[in-house]
Design an enzyme around this catalytic site. Structure first.
Site, PDB file in Angstrom:
ATOM      1  CD  GLU A 161      -2.628   1.265  -0.057  1.00  0.00           C
ATOM      2  OE1 GLU A 161      -3.306   0.335  -0.508  1.00  0.00           O
ATOM      3  OE2 GLU A 161      -2.484   2.348  -0.664  1.00  0.00           O
ATOM      4  CE  LYS A 221       4.922   0.965   1.722  1.00  0.00           C
ATOM      5  NZ  LYS A 221       4.227   2.216   1.484  1.00  0.00           N
ATOM      6  CB  CYS A 277       5.950   3.579   6.959  1.00  0.00           C
ATOM      7  SG  CYS A 277       4.337   2.831   7.174  1.00  0.00           S
TER       8      CYS A 277
HETATM    9  P1  NAI Z   1      -1.890  -0.688  12.618  1.00  0.00           P
HETATM   10  O1  NAI Z   1      -1.084  -1.044  13.807  1.00  0.00           O
HETATM   11  O2  NAI Z   1      -2.649   0.601  12.581  1.00  0.00           O
HETATM   12  O3  NAI Z   1      -2.959  -1.856  12.345  1.00  0.00           O
HETATM   13  C1  NAI Z   1      -2.665  -3.204  12.389  1.00  0.00           C
HETATM   14  C2  NAI Z   1      -3.829  -3.932  13.044  1.00  0.00           C
HETATM   15  O4  NAI Z   1      -3.620  -5.339  12.912  1.00  0.00           O
HETATM   16  C3  NAI Z   1      -3.994  -3.662  14.535  1.00  0.00           C
HETATM   17  O5  NAI Z   1      -5.272  -3.117  14.797  1.00  0.00           O
HETATM   18  C4  NAI Z   1      -3.817  -5.047  15.183  1.00  0.00           C
HETATM   19  O6  NAI Z   1      -4.657  -5.248  16.302  1.00  0.00           O
HETATM   20  C5  NAI Z   1      -4.189  -5.962  14.044  1.00  0.00           C
HETATM   21  N1  NAI Z   1      -3.656  -7.324  14.194  1.00  0.00           N
HETATM   22  C6  NAI Z   1      -2.398  -7.716  14.473  1.00  0.00           C
HETATM   23  N2  NAI Z   1      -2.319  -9.054  14.481  1.00  0.00           N
HETATM   24  C7  NAI Z   1      -3.541  -9.533  14.208  1.00  0.00           C
HETATM   25  C8  NAI Z   1      -4.090 -10.836  14.066  1.00  0.00           C
HETATM   26  N3  NAI Z   1      -3.328 -11.921  14.219  1.00  0.00           N
HETATM   27  N4  NAI Z   1      -5.399 -10.959  13.788  1.00  0.00           N
HETATM   28  C9  NAI Z   1      -6.182  -9.862  13.627  1.00  0.00           C
HETATM   29  N5  NAI Z   1      -5.708  -8.606  13.736  1.00  0.00           N
HETATM   30  C10 NAI Z   1      -4.404  -8.428  14.019  1.00  0.00           C
HETATM   31  O7  NAI Z   1      -0.903  -0.778  11.383  1.00  0.00           O
HETATM   32  P2  NAI Z   1      -1.008  -0.010   9.973  1.00  0.00           P
HETATM   33  O8  NAI Z   1      -0.450   1.365  10.095  1.00  0.00           O
HETATM   34  O9  NAI Z   1      -2.365  -0.211   9.414  1.00  0.00           O
HETATM   35  O10 NAI Z   1       0.043  -0.833   9.127  1.00  0.00           O
HETATM   36  C11 NAI Z   1      -0.221  -2.160   8.681  1.00  0.00           C
HETATM   37  C12 NAI Z   1       0.834  -2.520   7.666  1.00  0.00           C
HETATM   38  O11 NAI Z   1       0.731  -1.653   6.531  1.00  0.00           O
HETATM   39  C13 NAI Z   1       2.260  -2.412   8.162  1.00  0.00           C
HETATM   40  O12 NAI Z   1       3.010  -3.461   7.603  1.00  0.00           O
HETATM   41  C14 NAI Z   1       2.727  -1.096   7.590  1.00  0.00           C
HETATM   42  O13 NAI Z   1       4.099  -1.079   7.370  1.00  0.00           O
HETATM   43  C15 NAI Z   1       1.987  -1.032   6.269  1.00  0.00           C
HETATM   44  N6  NAI Z   1       1.749   0.294   5.754  1.00  0.00           N
HETATM   45  C16 NAI Z   1       1.370   1.315   6.582  1.00  0.00           C
HETATM   46  C17 NAI Z   1       1.112   2.573   6.057  1.00  0.00           C
HETATM   47  C18 NAI Z   1       0.706   3.684   6.954  1.00  0.00           C
HETATM   48  O14 NAI Z   1       0.679   4.814   6.476  1.00  0.00           O
HETATM   49  N7  NAI Z   1       0.365   3.439   8.196  1.00  0.00           N
HETATM   50  C19 NAI Z   1       1.232   2.857   4.635  1.00  0.00           C
HETATM   51  C20 NAI Z   1       1.577   1.725   3.852  1.00  0.00           C
HETATM   52  C21 NAI Z   1       1.845   0.500   4.418  1.00  0.00           C
END
Ligand code: NAI
Length: 463
Positions: A161, A221, A277
């Site tokens: 993403e 990415k 990130c």
């Molecule tokens: P986040 O921490 O906001 O959300 C991740 C969610 O996954 C949490 O709510 C957590 O409770 C849940 N989770 C973890 N293990 C789980 C499981 N086994 N079953 C169900 N739910 C589970 O993280 P975010 O920011 O959404 O990032 C997610 C990924 O996307 C990361 O790898 C990040 O590097 C990538 N990413 C993030 C961006 C950003 O701007 N935040 C942009 C592009 C990529």
């Protein structure tokens, strides 16, 4: 044809991404699941304004889709079982223990998801890596999925993403490109890729949907984030040179940015980049390069982080030295805590690190941020474990009024570029501050000349 999508992880990526897929593909049922019950409850809050993530425009998309074909749930198994396509969008933080501590991505949440899918699935699935992952992670996921012995067939796709927080909805509606990596060598692989292409083709022009092999996609990415962060560190490194040579970093940025080979974006000097990130992904890249013995490659990219840390520390040092080398007992107002404007995300925000340094010098901080909640600010400081929770409570107050924050302060530090800070009544702020009244503009946001005319001692970056 995909009828049901499940997304594991209802965070900053999973939530907005799936909301837009649901909006653009009304015939697909999209279920976003998470183990965090509070988060899911907030996504389901009757008052749509209480959803857990602040992004301009997101409330409207959720209002349109929630309950129609977008659902939020904690029933992970059920959603996995029903879906033909499963996005994994869980967090992949930097490891805080063991081998690779402080550098490698912690893939335990990814592996848990893969094992859960393997345990639950009874029908063939397309598994999509939405999280940012080290190159070659798809191999590990496939190994786990293929060894269950229950005959279910999996295709693994990488679909990183590229949205930026603060403009997530805009970016999802009109992405520069969508990248889909998969097994280009087999028909099943190509079919899976096509299924995901068809989802995005509901609104993204075909020419902007890029398909590659899975390793290129995973590595792209990390590379994109490394290049973006590198631009910030490059201009920040020159901001320090500007300060000693009377050059102005904004003028330099404009002059070089008009060169079409360089381009104007991401050349804004600041107190340093934050966000969940950039740092984590570069550290991960450095770790991968090192693990292949590519030390020069690793050192090259590590310098981007070193420069960013330097920029944050340098901002704090300048503030302290300008305040006659002591901030002990002095009230310093913080305008902004989020890592950038238009988001309530504070992960790796420069404000946290500047605050940490000033607190170690016994400053008294008063923080105002329009979207960040008080408990988050204390959480961020406590997480550093530099001092006790009680000491953080004593050193920091949080207000919901910027004028209150600045009242009787020795200095103001602008840490986030929220637009509303430009429109504050700066005369009123000046009148209520101790004199000399200092402003340290870590975002080059304010009109320095106007502030100087009012009487402020105005300091910024790169000038
Ligand atoms: P986040 O921490 O906001 O959300 C991740 C969610 O996954 C949490 O709510 C957590 O409770 C849940 N989770 C973890 N293990 C789980 C499981 N086994 N079953 C169900 N739910 C589970 O993280 P975010 O920011 O959404 O990032 C997610 C990924 O996307 C990361 O790898 C990040 O590097 C990538 N990413 C993030 C961006 C950003 O701007 N935040 C942009 C592009 C990529």
């Amino acid at each position: 044809m995909i009828n049901k999508i499940c997304c594991i992880g209802a965070g900053y990526v999973g939530g907005p991404t799936m909301a837009v897929i649901a909006q653009k593909c009304p015939e697909i049922q999209v279920t976003v699941v998470d183990i965090n019950e509070t988060r899911i409850a907030r996504w389901n809050d009757e008052d749509v304004n209480n959803i857990p993530i602040y992004e301009p425009g997101l409330v409207d998309v959720v209002r349109e889709t929630r309950g129609r074909n977008l659902f939020f749930s904690t029933e992970v198994d059920k959603a996995i079982e029903e879906a033909e396509m499963i996005f994994i969008s869980v967090n992949t933080p930097t490891k805080t223990y063991g081998v690779g501590k402080g550098m490698a991505a912690d893939l335990k949440y990814i592996e848990l998801c893969a094992r859960q899918i393997a345990r639950v699935a009874k029908t063939d699935k397309i598994v999509v890596e939405k999280s940012t992952l080290p190159v070659r992670t798809a191999r590990a996921i496939k190994d786990i999925l293929d060894n269950t012995g229950n005959g279910v067939k999996y295709q693994i796709l990488s679909n990183p993403e590229f949205l930026a927080e603060g403009t997530a909805v805009e970016d999802l509606h009109a992405p520069d490109r969508v990248l889909i990596g998969g097994d280009t060598q087999t028909e099943e692989g190509r079919n899976a890729m096509q299924a995901l292409v068809d989802v995005y083709a509901h609104w993204v022009p075909k020419g902007q949907i890029l398909t590659t092999n899975v390793w290129s996609s995973e590595l792209s990415k990390l590379t994109a984030n490394a290049f973006l962060a590198q631009r910030v560190s490059s201009i920040n490194s020159l901001s320090e040179l500007c300060e000693v040579t009377e050059a102005d970093v904004d003028e330099v940025a404009k002059a070089i940015g008009m060169d079409s080979r360089i381009g104007p974006k991401f050349l804004k000097s600041s107190v340093g980049f934050g966000g969940s990130c950039f740092q984590k992904d570069i550290l991960n890249l450095v770790y991968i390069a090192k693990s292949y013995g590519l030390d020069e490659v690793a050192d090259y990219w590590e310098q981007v982080i070193i420069m960013n840390d330097h920029q944050k520390a340098r901002f704090a040092s300048k503030l302290i030295s300008t305040l006659y080398n002591t901030v002990s007992g002095k009230k310093i107002a913080f305008l902004g805590w989020a890592f950038k404007k238009d988001t309530n995300d504070t992960r790796e925000s420069a404000a946290i690190y500047v605050a940490d340094i000033l607190l170690s010098e016994q400053a008294k901080l008063s923080v105002y941020d329009p979207k960040v909640q008080e408990h988050q600010i204390y959480f961020d400081l406590d997480y550093l474990a530099t001092r006790s929770e009680e000491e953080n409570k004593n050193g920091v107050t949080v207000t919901n009024d910027p004028y209150e924050s600045c009242k009787d302060a020795h200095a103001i530090a602008v840490l986030t570029e929220w637009d509303e800070f430009k429109d504050l009544d700066w005369q009123r702020i000046y009148d209520n501050m101790l004199k000399p009244a200092f402003v340290f503009d870590g975002r080059r946001l304010l009109d320095g000349d106007q502030l100087k005319n009012i009487g402020f001692s105005y300091h910024t970056i790169g000038k």
